[in-house]
Write an enzyme that holds these catalytic residues in place. Structure first.
Site, PDB file in Angstrom:
ATOM      1  N   THR A 125      85.742 -21.987  21.559  1.00 63.04           N
ATOM      2  CA  THR A 125      86.626 -23.370  21.497  1.00 63.04           C
ATOM      3  C   THR A 125      88.152 -22.787  21.163  1.00 63.04           C
ATOM      4  O   THR A 125      88.424 -21.835  20.344  1.00 63.04           O
ATOM      5  CB  THR A 125      86.370 -24.213  20.381  1.00 63.04           C
ATOM      6  OG1 THR A 125      87.260 -25.209  20.145  1.00 63.04           O
ATOM      7  CG2 THR A 125      85.628 -23.615  19.369  1.00 63.04           C
ATOM      8  N   TYR A 165      83.613 -26.288  11.725  1.00 66.68           N
ATOM      9  CA  TYR A 165      83.394 -26.205  13.052  1.00 66.68           C
ATOM     10  C   TYR A 165      84.061 -24.724  13.660  1.00 66.68           C
ATOM     11  O   TYR A 165      83.366 -24.025  14.383  1.00 66.68           O
ATOM     12  CB  TYR A 165      83.799 -27.476  13.950  1.00 66.68           C
ATOM     13  CG  TYR A 165      83.705 -27.082  15.346  1.00 66.68           C
ATOM     14  CD1 TYR A 165      82.477 -27.161  15.959  1.00 66.68           C
ATOM     15  CD2 TYR A 165      84.906 -27.050  16.204  1.00 66.68           C
ATOM     16  CE1 TYR A 165      82.397 -27.181  17.594  1.00 66.68           C
ATOM     17  CE2 TYR A 165      84.658 -27.210  17.732  1.00 66.68           C
ATOM     18  CZ  TYR A 165      83.766 -27.135  18.303  1.00 66.68           C
ATOM     19  OH  TYR A 165      83.348 -27.086  19.199  1.00 66.68           O
TER      20      TYR A 165
END
Ligand SMILES: NC(=O)c1ccc[n+]([C@@H]2O[C@H](COP(=O)([O-])OP(=O)(O)OC[C@H]3O[C@@H](n4cnc5c(N)ncnc54)[C@H](O)[C@@H]3O)[C@@H](O)[C@H]2O)c1
Length: 334
Positions: A125, A165
């Protein structure tokens, strides 16, 4: 080819499953159906098209082993299974760690021990670049922008694992890199920017484009954070699927290849710009409740996609206007 997709009932997984089945591949999908709205619809859709589905929780190595032990050799694994919410990673960092880092480690361990010739494509990501607070910005009426880095953030930009995350996805990258190096496995990393499109059941925490689009389309009030001049690049799902396919099928040995896969500088929108566009496309008026900017929210984030363009002979084909119309039309069908 025989292809394994983890997180096959999620947004990206479902779309890649459908694409690869259409191309005539045999696709095995695993998923734990973890709290995902839309997983039943996606299961029904993909089963009809020929997906072989098995429940499997990647946090549990034995689950992975038992699912795969009697299967024929897998050519490519696309690893999409993930806890995807930035916000949930802050409220429940252990779960985030277990799914994203331990889950990735378990899969790599399976490949190392039982299937070392399988290619492994890891979905990472843009969050691994942190909040880019050292980059100078310029402000205009509807958006902020990078002052100088006009092509976007390149793959070699220093990483900054902001949020659990970011840490768990970045930790997965580090394991991928090292497993590739130490055990000579064929691994590539794709750092996705914001992706949107059909079969996306979004929420406030994941999939901002589809979420805002749906709220305006259905005349519902939603929460908007900060000035609205935050800018992101967005990539339509069919372009992401093509990039993933090209990475997985690349003839080169995949080891240590890292690609930004995103809309890039020509597909950026601010929140305010998206709202205006969707108001125009739907004829509805946005009903947003404006709250303070969230901590650690980046003001501008878009990725430099030159490497993927050059090495994969790939580029985003769907403009955001075209993509948003496709998204709206899918949402309208319910
Ligand atoms: N969609 C985006 O804009 C975007 C942006 C950047 C990165 N990514 C990455 O792309 C990948 C796919 O994202 P997505 O948008 O399809 O997310 P998604 O939430 O729609 O799909 C993820 C899937 O993983 C499954 N899953 C979760 N925990 C699991 C577990 N323990 N075992 C097995 N399956 C489990 C979920 O049930 C879900 O079906 C993720 O790795 C995500 O981090 C997505």
């Amino acid at each position: 080819m025989k292809i394994l997709i983890t997180g096959c009932l999620g947004f990206v997984g479902t779309n890649l499953v459908l694409h690869l089945l259409k191309k005539g591949h045999t696709v095995l999908g695993i998923d734990s159906r973890f709290k995902r709205e839309g997983s039943s619809q996606n299961l029904e859709l993909t089963l009809k098209k020929g997906l072989e589905y098995q429940y499997c929780d990647i946090r549990n190595y034995n689950d992975i082993f038992n699912t795969l032990k009697n299967k024929e050799r897998i050519d490519i694994v696309y690893h999409f299974a993930s806890q995807v919410s930035f916000k949930n990673s802050i409220s429940n960092p252990r779960l985030d760690f277990e799914v994203n880092l331990l889950g990735t480690f378990n899969l790599l361990e399976y490949i190392r021990q039982h299937s070392p010739n399988t290619k492994f494509v890891y979905a990472s990501t843009n969050q691994v670049y942190g909040n880019l607070e050292k980059i100078d910005l310029v402000e205009s009426e509807t958006r902020f922008d990078f002052k100088t880095m006009k092509k976007g953030v390149p793959e070699n930009y220093p990483l900054d694992y902001l949020s659990p995350y970011g840490c768990s996805k970045g930790g997965g990258e580090i394991y991928c890199i090292d497993y590739s190096r130490v055990y000579d496995l064929k691994i590539a990393i794709a750092r996705f920017g914001g992706i949107y499109g059909v079969n996306q059941y979004s929420s406030e925490d994941h999939g901002w484009v589809a979420y805002i689009t749906n709220m305006i389309r259905t005349n519902q009030q939603y929460r908007r954070f900060g000035h609205g001049k935050q800018v992101r690049d967005i990539l339509y799902i069919s372009d992401l699927v093509t990039a993933c396919e090209k990475i997985g099928e690349s003839k080169e040995k995949l080891n240590l290849t890292i690609y930004n896969v995103a809309g890039g500088p020509t597909n950026t929108l601010s929140v305010l710009e998206l709202i205006k566009l969707i108001e125009h496309l739907t004829g509805n008026k946005s009903k947003d409740e404006v709250l303070e900017m969230r901590k650690a929210d980046k003001v501008v984030m878009y990725l430099d996609i030159e490497k993927a363009k050059k090495e994969l002979n790939w580029h985003p084909k769907v403009s955001y206007i075209e993509g948003l119309k496709k998204l709206l039309s899918w949402q309208e069908k319910g």
